[in-house]
Motif scaffolding. Structure first.
Motif, mmCIF file in Angstrom:
data_model
loop_
_atom_site.group_PDB
_atom_site.id
_atom_site.type_symbol
_atom_site.label_atom_id
_atom_site.label_comp_id
_atom_site.label_asym_id
_atom_site.label_seq_id
_atom_site.Cartn_x
_atom_site.Cartn_y
_atom_site.Cartn_z
ATOM 1 N N SER A 262 -16.957 82.623 -17.415
ATOM 2 C CA SER A 262 -17.889 82.979 -16.348
ATOM 3 C C SER A 262 -18.860 84.022 -16.856
ATOM 4 O O SER A 262 -18.640 84.666 -17.880
ATOM 5 C CB SER A 262 -17.141 83.524 -15.124
ATOM 6 O OG SER A 262 -16.458 84.719 -15.455
ATOM 7 N N THR B 81 -22.743 86.372 -15.374
ATOM 8 C CA THR B 81 -23.721 86.628 -14.328
ATOM 9 C C THR B 81 -24.930 85.746 -14.564
ATOM 10 O O THR B 81 -25.438 85.661 -15.674
ATOM 11 C CB THR B 81 -24.147 88.098 -14.330
ATOM 12 O OG1 THR B 81 -22.982 88.906 -14.104
ATOM 13 C CG2 THR B 81 -25.162 88.369 -13.233
ATOM 14 N N SER B 82 -25.399 85.075 -13.521
ATOM 15 C CA SER B 82 -26.531 84.166 -13.639
ATOM 16 C C SER B 82 -27.838 84.930 -13.524
ATOM 17 O O SER B 82 -28.099 85.587 -12.531
ATOM 18 C CB SER B 82 -26.467 83.100 -12.541
ATOM 19 O OG SER B 82 -27.611 82.298 -12.588
ATOM 20 N N ILE C 151 -28.647 79.441 -16.383
ATOM 21 C CA ILE C 151 -28.160 78.105 -16.092
ATOM 22 C C ILE C 151 -29.317 77.115 -16.090
ATOM 23 O O ILE C 151 -29.238 76.037 -16.660
ATOM 24 C CB ILE C 151 -27.424 78.081 -14.737
ATOM 25 C CG1 ILE C 151 -26.164 78.932 -14.828
ATOM 26 C CG2 ILE C 151 -27.063 76.657 -14.355
ATOM 27 C CD1 ILE C 151 -25.228 78.514 -15.920
ATOM 28 N N ARG D 196 -25.590 71.620 -16.156
ATOM 29 C CA ARG D 196 -25.655 71.983 -14.740
ATOM 30 C C ARG D 196 -24.517 71.362 -13.947
ATOM 31 O O ARG D 196 -23.906 72.035 -13.103
ATOM 32 C CB ARG D 196 -27.002 71.566 -14.154
ATOM 33 C CG ARG D 196 -27.077 71.732 -12.632
ATOM 34 C CD ARG D 196 -28.476 71.576 -12.109
ATOM 35 N NE ARG D 196 -29.302 72.716 -12.444
ATOM 36 C CZ ARG D 196 -30.564 72.843 -12.062
ATOM 37 N NH1 ARG D 196 -31.132 71.891 -11.354
ATOM 38 N NH2 ARG D 196 -31.269 73.900 -12.389
ATOM 39 N N VAL E 69 -21.249 73.302 -14.187
ATOM 40 C CA VAL E 69 -21.258 74.721 -13.845
ATOM 41 C C VAL E 69 -21.109 74.900 -12.334
ATOM 42 O O VAL E 69 -21.746 74.205 -11.547
ATOM 43 C CB VAL E 69 -22.563 75.384 -14.325
ATOM 44 C CG1 VAL E 69 -22.729 76.771 -13.735
ATOM 45 C CG2 VAL E 69 -22.587 75.441 -15.844
ATOM 46 N N LYS E 70 -20.265 75.840 -11.944
ATOM 47 C CA LYS E 70 -20.107 76.201 -10.540
ATOM 48 C C LYS E 70 -20.777 77.551 -10.330
ATOM 49 O O LYS E 70 -20.338 78.562 -10.891
ATOM 50 C CB LYS E 70 -18.617 76.277 -10.165
ATOM 51 C CG LYS E 70 -18.381 76.622 -8.703
ATOM 52 C CD LYS E 70 -16.890 76.679 -8.387
ATOM 53 C CE LYS E 70 -16.649 77.035 -6.925
ATOM 54 N NZ LYS E 70 -15.194 77.120 -6.626
ATOM 55 N N GLU E 71 -21.827 77.563 -9.525
ATOM 56 C CA GLU E 71 -22.566 78.797 -9.264
ATOM 57 C C GLU E 71 -22.063 79.433 -7.973
ATOM 58 O O GLU E 71 -21.911 78.759 -6.949
ATOM 59 C CB GLU E 71 -24.061 78.512 -9.172
ATOM 60 C CG GLU E 71 -24.654 77.972 -10.472
ATOM 61 C CD GLU E 71 -26.161 77.907 -10.445
ATOM 62 O OE1 GLU E 71 -26.803 78.972 -10.323
ATOM 63 O OE2 GLU E 71 -26.695 76.796 -10.544
ATOM 64 N N GLU E 72 -21.821 80.728 -8.034
ATOM 65 C CA GLU E 72 -21.283 81.466 -6.897
ATOM 66 C C GLU E 72 -22.410 82.165 -6.140
ATOM 67 O O GLU E 72 -23.491 82.408 -6.674
ATOM 68 C CB GLU E 72 -20.262 82.501 -7.375
ATOM 69 C CG GLU E 72 -19.169 81.933 -8.275
ATOM 70 C CD GLU E 72 -18.237 80.995 -7.542
ATOM 71 O OE1 GLU E 72 -18.264 81.002 -6.291
ATOM 72 O OE2 GLU E 72 -17.481 80.263 -8.212
ATOM 73 N N ARG F 216 -22.890 84.945 -9.857
ATOM 74 C CA ARG F 216 -22.085 84.637 -11.032
ATOM 75 C C ARG F 216 -21.865 83.127 -11.108
ATOM 76 O O ARG F 216 -22.051 82.402 -10.133
ATOM 77 C CB ARG F 216 -20.746 85.370 -10.985
ATOM 78 C CG ARG F 216 -20.886 86.879 -11.009
ATOM 79 C CD ARG F 216 -19.527 87.550 -11.089
ATOM 80 N NE ARG F 216 -18.831 87.220 -12.331
ATOM 81 C CZ ARG F 216 -19.033 87.844 -13.500
ATOM 82 N NH1 ARG F 216 -19.931 88.821 -13.583
ATOM 83 N NH2 ARG F 216 -18.354 87.503 -14.575
ATOM 84 N N TRP F 217 -21.478 82.679 -12.276
ATOM 85 C CA TRP F 217 -21.199 81.265 -12.454
ATOM 86 C C TRP F 217 -19.975 81.105 -13.336
ATOM 87 O O TRP F 217 -19.601 82.007 -14.080
ATOM 88 C CB TRP F 217 -22.393 80.527 -13.074
ATOM 89 C CG TRP F 217 -22.842 81.058 -14.411
ATOM 90 C CD1 TRP F 217 -23.756 82.035 -14.636
ATOM 91 C CD2 TRP F 217 -22.376 80.627 -15.703
ATOM 92 N NE1 TRP F 217 -23.914 82.245 -15.980
ATOM 93 C CE2 TRP F 217 -23.080 81.398 -16.666
ATOM 94 C CE3 TRP F 217 -21.467 79.678 -16.129
ATOM 95 C CZ2 TRP F 217 -22.887 81.246 -18.028
ATOM 96 C CZ3 TRP F 217 -21.265 79.520 -17.497
ATOM 97 C CH2 TRP F 217 -21.977 80.289 -18.429
#
Length: 229
Positions: free
Chosen positions: A11, A13-14, A18, A46, A49-52, A56-57
């Motif tokens: 994980s 920070t985005s 991404i 993409r 990837v799971k973006e929060e 964060r991802w």
């Protein structure tokens, strides 16, 4: 499979990375366990990837993709090819969002910068929507191309557009940079690409894809022809 291979994730920070990883470059993440010697790898894409919501991802790493001396062929298969066909495919994929935007706008313009006294004379192109004066800086492409006409830029970067002059440079101008402004629309390459992309996303049967292509042609393809130079 050992117990420490059951599930791995990484994980961060985005901060736009991404989007960059998905559309502008290739990234591979590698996880290594120094105690067990286990090393795993995964492409950053993409759909993986799971973006929060907190910016964060996370990326779950495939547990059986071991990085060993035998991984070369699989790694090479996963990386971008550099042959001309693959380069054209990649460029169209990178421009997908821009290609989709063109038919949704009432008027679209492309401005190409030509440096008059340079051998490598074409160095920038940018899209404008609604008015040729309103350039969208996010669409700017910086490059170096030696050519006899702006048509070389369209052939290389925007093969999915038909174009005609909206405003030609002043032949009496004494400036260092000349601006070629074109009115543009999707050509059959662009329209066909959107139909295929629609099929990729929705999984529509061939008959539905054919109807989609016909609809695009009727709606978006107007008699604007590319001019020869």
């Amino acid at each position: 499979m050992s117990s420490d291979q059951a599930r791995y994730s990484t994980s961060a920070t985005s901060t736009g990375s991404i989007k960059t990883a998905s559309f502008r470059a290739n990234f591979t993440t590698v996880l290594h366990n120094p105690d067990s010697g286990l090393t795993l790898w995964e492409r950053v894409e993409r759909h993986l990837v799971k973006e929060e919501a907190n910016g964060r991802w996370s990326l779950e790493v495939t547990p059986y993709q071991l990085l060993t001396s035998d991984s070369k062929e699989l790694l090479l298969e996963s990386f971008r090819r550099t042959d001309p066909e693959s380069s054209r495919r990649n460029r169209m994929a990178l421009d997908r969002e821009l290609i989709q935007r063109v038919p949704d706008e009432e008027e679209v313009f492309v401005t190409i910068d030509e440096w008059i006294n340079k051998i490598i004379n074409y160095r920038r192109a940018c899209f404008s929507f609604g008015s040729p004066e309103g350039e969208d800086p996010e669409t700017a492409v910086h490059f170096y191309l030696a050519g006899f006409s702006p048509g070389a830029v369209f052939d290389w970067l925007f093969p999915w557009l038909n174009y005609r002059y909206h405003e030609a440079p002043d032949p009496e101008g004494n400036g260092e940079v000349a601006w070629h402004i074109f009115s543009v629309e999707l050509n059959e390459i662009g329209i066909g690409f959107l139909a295929v992309e629609d099929y990729f996303r929705t999984g529509a049967p061939p008959a539905a894809m054919t109807r989609s292509l016909s609809r695009l042609k009727r709606t978006y393809l107007t008699p604007i022809s590319s001019i020869g130079f």
